[in-house]
Enzyme design. Structure first.
Site, PDB file in Angstrom:
ATOM      1  N   ASP A 216      -3.894   4.074   2.732  1.00 57.00           N
ATOM      2  CA  ASP A 216      -5.336   3.856   2.929  1.00 57.00           C
ATOM      3  C   ASP A 216      -5.632   2.413   3.364  1.00 57.00           C
ATOM      4  O   ASP A 216      -6.792   2.030   3.520  1.00 57.00           O
ATOM      5  CB  ASP A 216      -6.143   4.230   1.675  1.00 57.00           C
ATOM      6  CG  ASP A 216      -5.882   3.303   0.497  1.00 57.00           C
ATOM      7  OD1 ASP A 216      -4.990   2.417   0.621  1.00 57.00           O
ATOM      8  OD2 ASP A 216      -6.553   3.446  -0.533  1.00 57.00           O
TER       9      ASP A 216
ATOM     10  N   HIS B 253      -4.761 -17.080  -4.156  1.00 61.16           N
ATOM     11  CA  HIS B 253      -5.560 -16.241  -3.262  1.00 61.16           C
ATOM     12  C   HIS B 253      -6.820 -16.943  -2.767  1.00 61.16           C
ATOM     13  O   HIS B 253      -7.568 -16.370  -1.981  1.00 61.16           O
ATOM     14  CB  HIS B 253      -5.930 -14.947  -3.988  1.00 61.16           C
ATOM     15  CG  HIS B 253      -6.790 -15.212  -5.190  1.00 61.16           C
ATOM     16  ND1 HIS B 253      -6.315 -15.875  -6.309  1.00 61.16           N
ATOM     17  CD2 HIS B 253      -8.088 -14.963  -5.432  1.00 61.16           C
ATOM     18  CE1 HIS B 253      -7.291 -15.997  -7.186  1.00 61.16           C
ATOM     19  NE2 HIS B 253      -8.391 -15.453  -6.682  1.00 61.16           N
ATOM     20  N   ASP B 254      -7.097 -18.156  -3.257  1.00 56.50           N
ATOM     21  CA  ASP B 254      -8.284 -18.914  -2.823  1.00 56.50           C
ATOM     22  C   ASP B 254      -7.949 -20.065  -1.883  1.00 56.50           C
ATOM     23  O   ASP B 254      -8.861 -20.728  -1.376  1.00 56.50           O
ATOM     24  CB  ASP B 254      -8.999 -19.521  -4.043  1.00 56.50           C
ATOM     25  CG  ASP B 254      -9.599 -18.478  -4.975  1.00 56.50           C
ATOM     26  OD1 ASP B 254      -9.937 -17.375  -4.504  1.00 56.50           O
ATOM     27  OD2 ASP B 254      -9.733 -18.788  -6.168  1.00 56.50           O
TER      28      ASP B 254
ATOM     29  N   ASP C 129      -1.846  -1.276  -3.737  1.00 59.99           N
ATOM     30  CA  ASP C 129      -2.149  -0.561  -4.974  1.00 59.99           C
ATOM     31  C   ASP C 129      -1.022  -0.722  -5.994  1.00 59.99           C
ATOM     32  O   ASP C 129       0.021  -1.309  -5.695  1.00 59.99           O
ATOM     33  CB  ASP C 129      -2.422   0.919  -4.668  1.00 59.99           C
ATOM     34  CG  ASP C 129      -1.395   1.489  -3.697  1.00 59.99           C
ATOM     35  OD1 ASP C 129      -0.189   1.347  -3.977  1.00 59.99           O
ATOM     36  OD2 ASP C 129      -1.795   2.038  -2.636  1.00 59.99           O
TER      37      ASP C 129
ATOM     38  N   ASN D 262      -0.164   4.533  -0.288  1.00 60.55           N
ATOM     39  CA  ASN D 262      -0.709   5.822   0.164  1.00 60.55           C
ATOM     40  C   ASN D 262      -1.389   5.750   1.531  1.00 60.55           C
ATOM     41  O   ASN D 262      -2.083   6.685   1.930  1.00 60.55           O
ATOM     42  CB  ASN D 262      -1.687   6.379  -0.878  1.00 60.55           C
ATOM     43  CG  ASN D 262      -2.888   5.455  -1.074  1.00 60.55           C
ATOM     44  OD1 ASN D 262      -2.900   4.340  -0.537  1.00 60.55           O
ATOM     45  ND2 ASN D 262      -3.876   5.909  -1.810  1.00 60.55           N
TER      46      ASN D 262
ATOM     47  N   ASP E  72       0.855  -1.198   0.000  1.00 59.61           N
ATOM     48  CA  ASP E  72       0.000   0.000   0.000  1.00 59.61           C
ATOM     49  C   ASP E  72       0.889   1.246   0.000  1.00 59.61           C
ATOM     50  O   ASP E  72       1.628   1.470   0.956  1.00 59.61           O
ATOM     51  CB  ASP E  72      -0.894  -0.050   1.247  1.00 59.61           C
ATOM     52  CG  ASP E  72      -1.652   1.252   1.470  1.00 59.61           C
ATOM     53  OD1 ASP E  72      -1.863   1.994   0.489  1.00 59.61           O
ATOM     54  OD2 ASP E  72      -2.034   1.509   2.629  1.00 59.61           O
TER      55      ASP E  72
ATOM     56  N   ASP F 109      -5.493 -10.898 -15.068  1.00 61.53           N
ATOM     57  CA  ASP F 109      -6.588 -11.797 -14.710  1.00 61.53           C
ATOM     58  C   ASP F 109      -7.762 -11.443 -15.612  1.00 61.53           C
ATOM     59  O   ASP F 109      -8.110 -10.268 -15.764  1.00 61.53           O
ATOM     60  CB  ASP F 109      -6.971 -11.593 -13.241  1.00 61.53           C
ATOM     61  CG  ASP F 109      -7.310 -12.901 -12.552  1.00 61.53           C
ATOM     62  OD1 ASP F 109      -8.125 -13.652 -13.110  1.00 61.53           O
ATOM     63  OD2 ASP F 109      -6.773 -13.160 -11.462  1.00 61.53           O
TER      64      ASP F 109
ATOM     65  N   ASP G 138     -10.188 -16.733 -15.351  1.00 66.16           N
ATOM     66  CA  ASP G 138     -10.987 -17.147 -14.207  1.00 66.16           C
ATOM     67  C   ASP G 138     -12.084 -18.138 -14.616  1.00 66.16           C
ATOM     68  O   ASP G 138     -12.819 -17.872 -15.573  1.00 66.16           O
ATOM     69  CB  ASP G 138     -11.630 -15.874 -13.613  1.00 66.16           C
ATOM     70  CG  ASP G 138     -12.175 -16.068 -12.220  1.00 66.16           C
ATOM     71  OD1 ASP G 138     -11.376 -16.320 -11.306  1.00 66.16           O
ATOM     72  OD2 ASP G 138     -13.405 -15.954 -12.043  1.00 66.16           O
TER      73      ASP G 138
ATOM     74  N   GLU H 125      -8.105 -21.178 -15.427  1.00 69.76           N
ATOM     75  CA  GLU H 125      -8.454 -21.724 -14.109  1.00 69.76           C
ATOM     76  C   GLU H 125      -9.656 -22.635 -14.297  1.00 69.76           C
ATOM     77  O   GLU H 125     -10.687 -22.205 -14.822  1.00 69.76           O
ATOM     78  CB  GLU H 125      -8.799 -20.605 -13.128  1.00 69.76           C
ATOM     79  CG  GLU H 125      -8.950 -21.148 -11.713  1.00 69.76           C
ATOM     80  CD  GLU H 125     -10.017 -20.452 -10.880  1.00 69.76           C
ATOM     81  OE1 GLU H 125      -9.961 -20.548  -9.649  1.00 69.76           O
ATOM     82  OE2 GLU H 125     -10.929 -19.819 -11.451  1.00 69.76           O
TER      83      GLU H 125
END
Ligand code: ISL
Ligand code: CA
Length: 577
Positions: free
Chosen positions: A38, A351-352, A42, A36, A34, A111, A219, A278
């Site tokens: 928040d 990520h799954d 990013d 910035n 990250d 993706d 995907d 995928e």
């Protein structure tokens, strides 16, 4: 700017695609870096880490979705395919990232999420506007089941259950019709039977290709062709939903669609791009077709067999212990199955999936050994290896102890269903989430031991793993004997040794319960890979001719002949001269 050849010469004659000797690194942007404060990763954060990826030695970055999205499913619900979500940055940032990667000789794979869009996409808004809309047919609209009134239980057009709990059908009050959503109700499925849908998708893909991207990770691409009759699925005991999978997966036109996409998007430029589909539930027989180069469909697929072996009869929320022998048998089956005709993608994590070192290894006493043993077992196989961010430093499951800490829609929907309809106790459900939730993979990347882990100066969108104090990049980068340096060596080995890329795979000792041993053989050389997938010392008999062979890589600093200690991994080489 370094020039990168699309294809390079192998041996004297054959041209072969560049991605065969490549290693891919997956970035889940929201959790990577990250810039910035928040609390959300990013593009600028990623741009700042390009040198890190270059040092690790990876060839390709696969970037999870950064497109405009309401983030119901963290960007896998796209509302504009040609815009960068402001959370992540701008198109200028994107172009800069692409330029920086290319300048370092790396490539970028996007993706591609085109089984469904967001319900906030202009296409769906138009489709919903009226039953007479020219785009009505872009999605799967159906009237209530005959004999039922709209909204009534049982009126859903089919009995299918969604991947994210509940029915796959959502009622649109205005028209009294239902639309299909295999995932969340904010992810309506596109109707690929419609020619205009396909043309619009290819057009969008060409737009990214023209911008300079090097390929796509697609995907759930095996779900784009459905049986248009949409038959009910078989009911299984204990479930209120039928199994729609046989009707919406690898449907009658799947090969036609993929060949068409290949022609329409990549025509005339074979071997330049990387395509990986995928495909949950794909079989070896299907994967041989999808990845056979002559058929011009996909370069490789993500199969799910090895990440489903610890699922019980009721699926992922019903985990069961996994004997290492089942794991090695499955991996070997895929090596054999795709060895001659197709090509494998190799992965433990994404990520799954929960973190591999916690799931297949031992994230306690043998954390280093098991993280590196699993890495060795995977990276020496034939195929293209994928590393998921944090895997290269041995990041572990987080095991949140409160439901309030979870962010993932799949997890939250399941929790609601479990303590609701299923009548389970929250105390029984929490340990299951701790071992299987997708959020285990989504806690922020651990760059340093600091409170924000060097990920963010603000409050991260999801909690950090407290073990950042021990497990982080700063503690490992450039430090001999670290997981990071071990991954670096494995990646370098693939680049330096053609046997790792091309060697034929042969499993040794198929009956052994914990030792995963195999050879990789070319005319010039042979590798012997020995990995102990367990926490006990195992004796073995060195295969004939391997005594005194050259040691290529190992995760213990000394080696004992005929013995592998807990999670020990060792790779030997001999040449046929
Ligand atoms: O994550 C899963 C099980 O926990 C899978 O069922 C997963 O939903 C499936 O592999 C499809 O995954 C992909 O499409 C989903 C998205 O939520 C995932 O993040 C993505 O990888 C819908 O776009
Ligand atoms: Ca940010």
């Amino acid at each position: 700017m370094t020039t990168i050849d699309p294809v390079h010469l192998v041996g004297e004659t054959a041209l072969e695609p560049w991605w065969r000797s490549a290693v891919v690194y997956q970035v889940y942007p929201r959790s990577f870096a990250d810039s910035n404060g928040d609390g959300i990763g990013d593009l600028r954060g990623l741009i700042d880490r390009v040198d890190y990826l270059h040092e690790l030695g990876v060839d390709i970055v696969w970037l999870s979705p950064i497109y405009a999205s309401p983030h119901d499913d963290n960007g896998y619900d796209i509302s504009d395919y040609r815009a960068i979500d402001p959370t992540f940055g701008t198109l200028e940032d994107f172009d800069e990232l692409l330029h920086r990667l290319h300048a370092r000789g790396m490539r970028l794979v996007m993706d591609l999420v085109v089984n469904h869009t967001s319900d906030e996409h202009a296409w769906f808004r138009e489709s919903t506007s009226s039953v007479d809309s020219p785009q009505r047919d872009w999605y799967w609209w159906r009237p209530p089941r005959p004999g039922f009134r709209a909204g009534e239980l049982g009126a859903e057009p089919t009995n299918w259950g969604s991947f994210f709990s509940g029915s796959t059908w959502q009622l649109d009050e205005k028209s009294g019709e239902y639309y299909l959503h295999l995932f969340s109700k904010k992810q309506p499925d596109l109707n690929w039977e419609n020619t205009d849908v396909r043309a619009a998708v290819y057009d969008m893909m060409r737009w990214w290709v023209d911008r300079g991207v090097d390929g796509f990770r697609m995907d759930v691409i095996n779900l784009i062709s459905k049986d248009p009759a949409l038959p009910d699925g078989e009911l299984s005991a204990g479930s209120s939903y039928g199994d729609g999978f046989p009707h919406y997966s690898a449907g009658p036109r799947i090969h036609e669609f993929l060949q068409e996409m290949n022609r329409e998007v990549f025509a005339g430029r074979p071997g330049v791009y990387l395509t990986v589909g995928e495909m949950p539930g794909v079989t070896i027989e299907q994967a041989r077709l999808f990845t056979n180069p002559e058929r011009k469909e996909l370069d490789m697929v993500f199969q799910f067999e090895h990440v489903g072996l610890d699922h019980g009869p009721r699926g992922k929320w019903d985990p069961r212990p996994l004997p290492p022998s089942a794991l090695k048998a499955s991996l070997a089956r895929w090596q054999d199955g795709l060895g001659e005709v197709g090509w494998n993608s190799l992965y433990w994590n994404n990520h799954d999936q929960p973190r591999a070192v916690s799931r297949f290894g031992d994230d306690g006493e043998h954390w280093f050994e098991s993280a590196t043993a699993l890495a060795t077992a995977l990276h020496l196989q034939k195929g293209t290896p994928y590393i998921y961010q944090g895997e290269e430093i041995g990041m572990t499951n987080v095991a949140f102890d409160s439901i309030d800490d979870y962010r993932d829609i799949e997890t939250l929907n399941y929790f609601t269903e479990a303590v609701g309809e299923l009548g389970l106790d929250a105390d029984e459900v929490m340990p299951v989430l701790a071992s299987t939730s997708r959020d285990n993979a989504r806690t922020p990347m651990q760059w340093t031991a600091e409170p924000g882990a060097g990920f963010s100066t603000g409050t991260p969108w999801i909690g950090l793993n407290p073990n950042r104090e021990r497990i982080n990049v700063l503690a490992q980068r450039g430090v001999p004997g670290s997981v990071f340096e071990y991954y670096k060596s494995l990646i370098a080995l693939r680049h330096e040794d053609a046997t790792v890329v091309h060697g034929e795979f042969e499993l040794l000792w198929p009956e052994h319960p914990t030792l995963f041993a195999y050879t990789r053989t070319t005319a010039a050389a042979e590798l012997l890979v020995l990995v102990n997938l367990g926490g006990a010392t195992e004796a073995f008999e060195t295969p004939p001719g391997w005594n005194g062979a050259e040691l290529v890589i190992a995760n213990y600093s000394d080696a004992k002949e005929g013995e592998l200690r807990p999670w020990e991994a060792r790779v030997l080489r001999r040449t046929s001269a």
